[in-house]
Motif scaffolding. Structure first.
Motif, short mmCIF file in Angstrom:
data_model
loop_
_atom_site.label_atom_id
_atom_site.label_comp_id
_atom_site.label_asym_id
_atom_site.label_seq_id
_atom_site.Cartn_x
_atom_site.Cartn_y
_atom_site.Cartn_z
N LEU A 199 -7.97 6.94 0.03
CA LEU A 199 -8.36 6.20 -1.17
C LEU A 199 -8.18 7.00 -2.45
O LEU A 199 -8.39 6.48 -3.54
CB LEU A 199 -9.83 5.77 -1.06
N ARG A 200 -7.79 8.27 -2.32
CA ARG A 200 -7.75 9.14 -3.51
C ARG A 200 -6.40 9.11 -4.20
O ARG A 200 -6.22 9.75 -5.24
CB ARG A 200 -8.07 10.57 -3.10
N VAL A 201 -5.41 8.41 -3.64
CA VAL A 201 -4.05 8.44 -4.17
C VAL A 201 -3.70 7.10 -4.78
O VAL A 201 -3.57 6.10 -4.07
CB VAL A 201 -3.02 8.78 -3.06
N GLY A 202 -3.57 7.04 -6.08
CA GLY A 202 -3.06 5.84 -6.72
C GLY A 202 -4.12 4.83 -7.11
O GLY A 202 -5.04 4.55 -6.34
N ARG A 203 -3.98 4.28 -8.28
CA ARG A 203 -4.89 3.24 -8.75
C ARG A 203 -4.63 1.95 -7.98
O ARG A 203 -3.49 1.56 -7.75
CB ARG A 203 -4.70 3.03 -10.25
N GLY A 204 -5.69 1.27 -7.59
CA GLY A 204 -5.57 0.01 -6.88
C GLY A 204 -5.46 0.15 -5.37
O GLY A 204 -5.37 -0.85 -4.66
N GLU A 264 1.90 6.17 -6.93
CA GLU A 264 0.57 6.41 -7.52
C GLU A 264 0.27 5.36 -8.58
O GLU A 264 -0.44 5.62 -9.56
CB GLU A 264 0.47 7.83 -8.09
N LEU A 265 0.81 4.19 -8.37
CA LEU A 265 0.63 3.07 -9.28
C LEU A 265 0.90 1.79 -8.51
O LEU A 265 1.85 1.73 -7.72
CB LEU A 265 1.57 3.18 -10.47
N ALA A 274 0.83 -1.21 0.00
CA ALA A 274 0.00 0.00 0.00
C ALA A 274 0.87 1.26 0.00
O ALA A 274 0.58 2.22 -0.72
CB ALA A 274 -0.93 -0.01 1.21
N LEU A 275 1.93 1.27 0.80
CA LEU A 275 2.81 2.44 0.84
C LEU A 275 3.50 2.65 -0.50
O LEU A 275 3.68 3.80 -0.95
CB LEU A 275 3.85 2.27 1.96
N ILE A 276 3.92 1.57 -1.13
CA ILE A 276 4.55 1.68 -2.45
C ILE A 276 3.54 2.21 -3.47
O ILE A 276 3.87 3.03 -4.32
CB ILE A 276 5.13 0.32 -2.88
N THR A 277 2.31 1.74 -3.39
CA THR A 277 1.26 2.22 -4.29
C THR A 277 1.04 3.72 -4.13
O THR A 277 0.90 4.46 -5.11
CB THR A 277 -0.05 1.46 -4.05
N VAL A 278 1.01 4.19 -2.86
CA VAL A 278 0.83 5.62 -2.61
C VAL A 278 2.02 6.42 -3.13
O VAL A 278 1.87 7.48 -3.74
CB VAL A 278 0.61 5.87 -1.11
N ALA A 299 -12.97 12.02 -5.66
CA ALA A 299 -11.53 12.26 -5.70
C ALA A 299 -10.76 11.00 -6.07
O ALA A 299 -9.59 11.08 -6.44
CB ALA A 299 -11.04 12.79 -4.34
N VAL A 300 -11.40 9.83 -5.96
CA VAL A 300 -10.76 8.58 -6.39
C VAL A 300 -10.79 8.56 -7.91
O VAL A 300 -11.86 8.54 -8.52
CB VAL A 300 -11.50 7.35 -5.80
N ALA A 301 -9.61 8.55 -8.53
CA ALA A 301 -9.53 8.76 -9.97
C ALA A 301 -10.11 7.61 -10.77
O ALA A 301 -10.84 7.82 -11.74
CB ALA A 301 -8.06 9.00 -10.37
N ASP A 302 -9.81 6.38 -10.40
CA ASP A 302 -10.23 5.23 -11.18
C ASP A 302 -11.70 4.91 -10.90
O ASP A 302 -12.13 4.85 -9.76
CB ASP A 302 -9.35 4.03 -10.83
#
Length: 527
Positions: free
Chosen positions: A360-365, A208-209, A201-205, A396-399
């Protein structure tokens, strides 16, 4: 002589019926009294006082006793707006009474209408019942004072005020030493999965992928090797060093076929993300680069204070919230296992996820990662409260897929508490809760910023402040006017002052010193 008398009797016209004399208006009072001068006609009828009691207490008052539609199952929130009856309700007690299928509640309201105060009112009642409240991420510091009042602890995080090691097993390591057999394996495996989920999760944030499938496998195996070979509690830099050393067990996962270049190509991006977390040079800062500052005490309420992370740094806020969720949910799971083994008394917990949309607004997945972090293997005796302004926050959640999953968190909540909201927001609510026309009009009227009223203490406030519509499943809503006790009102006043100082740029420590006028007093109590 009357000529009609000569006609046969059957042909004579009948005399007209005698009409009764007009009745005086002084008799037969209307529902409001005699409608005559001096008759005491009442233009306004006062609602009689209503008292509540058991059937044993009020049975002799028949026929003036009747059943009530306002529940009395939990925290005394206030008065029913239509009947004036006392409404007592919280998600845990409502679940115990069979009113809802699971102990969860979602709060939704426009700002400054008393949403946080209502959350705190339930938390104070649950603390009285012995239920510990865990606020897993307070981005505004508005739950700090209330937690202090309940005898709880404040764990600070971010910008040099506190650190959290994502590889720290915490209570699960101590629990594993006390357990044996399948329960021990459950705790050990659960701690491993939780640490892995948090790092992903931290890597995803940070990126942002979401990480790749290969990076997922590498990270999982590296954590297993690190747990076997490292003495003590490892840090993220120890994990990075292990991957850089390229042990054979890890190279077999990478499938480098004996070529170091293939191994380096597969691990370079992962190491870059880990180095940013370990050194504090990445987008998440240094809050995950050092050993955990404050251990979690499961015997009392706790709040993770993230107010040092400004709104201008959404990645840090998201990472802090996800880390708090991971630590909190893992600790609850471990406490439940210890209770099942008879090693600790069984405790009930109330988990608060305030402003959780920010994570939940940062990064897909990231929604999938959040779902894995907030899943309880043993959820007996655990309640959950989710708080946001409106469902529009999830825009604000992009996906689009992540957005739909995020709204699923709300749909699973058995109880929904609605404060003042606009018509567009209510149309979103209707996708998972039925609202009557009158209920929508009532909630919309509470959101009207032009309406001003007077509170129970004589102060002016928005008309909708303290007014909520409680929906239990698809049943008709319960409109409530929240009433505060003197203690709750004092906390609310101090929170208002707290928020004003925070907007002026003061830190949480400075605000505590300003309010309590004794530097270090609160910190000494916490220790």
């Amino acid at each position: 002589m009357n000529p009609l008398s000569l006609l046969p009797t059957g042909l004579r016209p009948r005399p007209p019926f005698a009409r009764p004399a007009p009745r005086s208006r002084h008799y037969g009072p209307a529902r409001r009294g005699y409608l005559t001068p001096g008759g005491g006609y009442a233009n306004l009828i006062d609602i009689p006082n209503e008292f509540r009691g058991s059937s044993r207490q009020v049975c002799g008052l028949w026929p003036f006793a009747s059943g009530t539609g306002a529940p009395l199952a939990g925290a005394p929130l206030g008065q029913h707006l239509l009947t004036g009856q006392v409404v007592g309700l919280d998600h845990i007690t409502a679940f115990e009474e069979g009113l809802i299928p699971n102990p969860s509640v979602y709060f939704m309201s426009n700002p400054a209408l008393g949403k946080s105060t209502a959350v705190g009112k339930m938390c104070l009642w649950l603390a009285y019942r012995g239920v510990a409240t865990m606020v897993l991420g307070d981005v505004k510091g508005e739950h700090v004072l209330r937690t202090r009042t309940m005898g709880g602890k404040v764990n600070r995080l971010g910008n040099g005020r506190g650190y959290l090691n994502p590889l720290d097993p915490g209570a699960s390591a101590r629990a594993a030493q006390r357990l044996a057999g399948s329960l021990r394996q459950e705790v050990v495996r659960g701690a491993h999965e939780q640490r892995k989920a948090l790092l992903l999760a931290l890597i995803t944030v940070s990126r942002e992928l979401r990480p790749t499938e290969q990076e997922d496998l590498i990270l999982g195996r590296a954590l297993e090797i690190l747990a076997e070979k490292h003495d003590g509690v490892p840090l993220v830099r120890d994990l990075d060093r292990l991957i850089a050393d390229a042990p054979e067990d890890l190279r077999s996962v990478v499938l480098d076929r004996g070529e170091m270049d293939r191994y380096l190509d597969a691990t370079d991006a992962l190491r870059t993300s880990l180095i940013g977390i370990a050194t504090g040079s990445g987008p998440l800062g240094d809050m995950f680069s050092k050993p955990t500052t404050e251990a979690l005490d499961m015997g009392r309420s706790v709040v993770f204070d993230l107010s040092a992370l400004p709104d201008t740094q959404p990645q840090k806020q998201a990472a802090g919230l996800l880390a708090c969720w991971s630590v909190g949910f893992e600790a609850v799971n471990t406490a439940q296992v210890l209770a099942d083994a008879g090693l600790e008394p069984r405790r009930n917990y109330n988990i608060v996820l305030d402003e959780f949309w920010r994570a939940l607004r940062v990064g897909r997945g990231i929604v999938d990662k959040a779902d894995s972090l907030t899943r309880l293997n043993r959820n007996d005796g655990v309640g959950q409260m989710m708080v946001s302004h409106t469902l529009k926050d999830f825009d604000a959640v992009a996906d689009a897929a992540d957005r739909a999953k995020a709204k699923g968190f709300v749909e699973r909540c058995a109880m929904v508490v609605l404060g003042g909201l606009g018509a567009k927001e209510l149309s979103e609510v209707e996708h998972f809760r039925r609202l009557t026309r009158q209920e929508k009009r009532r909630v919309e009227s509470w959101a009207d910023a032009k309406k001003i009223t007077t509170t129970q203490h004589g102060r002016t406030a928005p008309y909708g402040r303290g007014k909520f519509l409680i929906k239990l499943g698809q049943a008709p809503g319960i409109p409530v006017q929240m009433r505060l006790t003197s203690v709750e009102d004092e906390i609310s006043d101090t929170n208002t002052r707290w928020e004003n100082l925070r907007k002026q740029g003061a830190s949480t420590e400075e605000i505590e010193r300003e309010i309590f006028e004794e530097e270090g007093h609160i910190e000494e109590e916490a220790i």
